[in-house]
Design a protein around this motif. Sequence first.
Motif, PDB file in Angstrom:
ATOM      1  N   UNK A 258      36.384   1.156  42.469  1.00 35.29           N
ATOM      2  CA  UNK A 258      37.420   2.084  42.891  1.00 35.29           C
ATOM      3  C   UNK A 258      36.945   2.887  44.106  1.00 35.29           C
ATOM      4  N   UNK A 259      37.870   3.578  44.740  1.00 28.01           N
ATOM      5  CA  UNK A 259      37.595   4.298  45.977  1.00 28.01           C
ATOM      6  C   UNK A 259      36.419   5.273  45.841  1.00 28.01           C
ATOM      7  N   UNK A 260      35.573   5.283  46.875  1.00 32.85           N
ATOM      8  CA  UNK A 260      34.414   6.176  46.920  1.00 32.85           C
ATOM      9  C   UNK A 260      34.143   6.582  48.363  1.00 32.85           C
ATOM     10  N   UNK A 261      33.351   7.641  48.507  1.00 37.59           N
ATOM     11  CA  UNK A 261      32.812   7.990  49.817  1.00 37.59           C
ATOM     12  C   UNK A 261      31.409   8.556  49.634  1.00 37.59           C
ATOM     13  N   UNK A 262      30.641   8.564  50.725  1.00 34.54           N
ATOM     14  CA  UNK A 262      29.285   9.112  50.716  1.00 34.54           C
ATOM     15  C   UNK A 262      29.299  10.528  51.283  1.00 34.54           C
ATOM     16  N   UNK A 263      28.517  11.396  50.681  1.00 32.22           N
ATOM     17  CA  UNK A 263      28.342  12.755  51.192  1.00 32.22           C
ATOM     18  C   UNK A 263      26.847  12.997  51.374  1.00 32.22           C
ATOM     19  N   UNK A 264      26.438  13.210  52.608  1.00 33.90           N
ATOM     20  CA  UNK A 264      25.019  13.411  52.928  1.00 33.90           C
ATOM     21  C   UNK A 264      24.783  14.869  53.315  1.00 33.90           C
ATOM     22  N   UNK A 265      23.736  15.451  52.763  1.00 35.26           N
ATOM     23  CA  UNK A 265      23.304  16.785  53.151  1.00 35.26           C
ATOM     24  C   UNK A 265      21.928  16.673  53.783  1.00 35.26           C
ATOM     25  N   UNK A 266      21.793  17.130  55.010  1.00 39.84           N
ATOM     26  CA  UNK A 266      20.540  17.061  55.762  1.00 39.84           C
ATOM     27  C   UNK A 266      19.905  18.448  55.760  1.00 39.84           C
ATOM     28  N   UNK A 267      18.632  18.506  55.398  1.00 42.86           N
ATOM     29  CA  UNK A 267      17.906  19.769  55.480  1.00 42.86           C
ATOM     30  C   UNK A 267      16.416  19.479  55.594  1.00 42.86           C
ATOM     31  N   UNK A 268      15.698  20.458  56.075  1.00 42.04           N
ATOM     32  CA  UNK A 268      14.264  20.300  56.260  1.00 42.04           C
ATOM     33  C   UNK A 268      13.512  21.220  55.318  1.00 42.04           C
ATOM     34  N   UNK A 269      12.393  20.709  54.823  1.00 38.13           N
ATOM     35  CA  UNK A 269      11.462  21.522  54.052  1.00 38.13           C
ATOM     36  C   UNK A 269      10.094  21.410  54.731  1.00 38.13           C
TER      37      UNK A 269
END
Length: 301
Positions: A258-269
């Motif tokens: 079924x329908x999906x999408x990707x969600x990316x969160x970019x951060x630095x440590x």
Amino acid sequence: MTETFTLAHFSDVHMSPIPGVAWQYWNAKRLFGFLNWQRSRRHVHSVAVADRLIADALALRSDHIAITGDLVNLGLPAEHEAALVWLTNIGPPDKVTVIPGNHDIYSSMRGDRGVARWAPYMGCEEDTLAFPFIRRVGPLALVGLNSAVETPPFVASGRLGPHQLEIAQEQFAELGEEGAIRVVLIHHPPLASLDTPRRGLKDAAHLRRLLERGDAELVLYGHNHKPTVTWLPTLGKPVPLVGVASASAAVAHGDEPLAQYNLFTFFKNPDGLRIRHVVRGLSRPDGPVTKISESFLDASS
């Protein structure tokens, strides 16, 4: 980079063909494509479902939306116009980036401007396209590649060509020197092993050699209608190649979910860049948009 940045990734909306198309655009390729839509795909894809996923991404305050092609089905002028209206409803060009897929550049346009209608959403001048293109959004540099070429009936393969590959190599190096987070957008899977020759990227071996230099942090693609994460070894850190399901699948189709999408969160440590990857979509046809999975694409490992 001091704050997080979120990028939503959609693909393969497959808006339904527009009736009343002028006769000069019809050929064998489009006829077979239309019959396939009528027989099968029209029961699968729903723009209303894609709209629900888009609304979810906007409600989660995504900073930018990237769409990796196949907005339409037969690559016809009326479809391109309808897709432009759809893009406009999502947001302005500075909030949305799109690249074409093989269904967008499907067959002869007989002089029509085609996907050039979407030029502002590719960071290009009105009706003028140039690939690869670079869009700077927050800490990201989105590098848009065009793998879509006209193909004969029953063939859905793609090709970048030496010109795009040569320019992309130069762009990747320059962006790396600037410290940008390089995110590559392409419609076809970037490795030959990820699809069949009839559907795959003809010059995937050339693209692989380019990526093996370690000149990208993330590669996003569509085409296969499946959520996939593949790690490509490079001269530096492995690069994640991430595919996505169709954004409009109202019902499961074969091995396509079924329908999906990707969600990316970019951060630095302190250890460097980290990328959180969340897949959101439908777990049942009549259900809400929910989180399907969550993981880290840890570029520091």
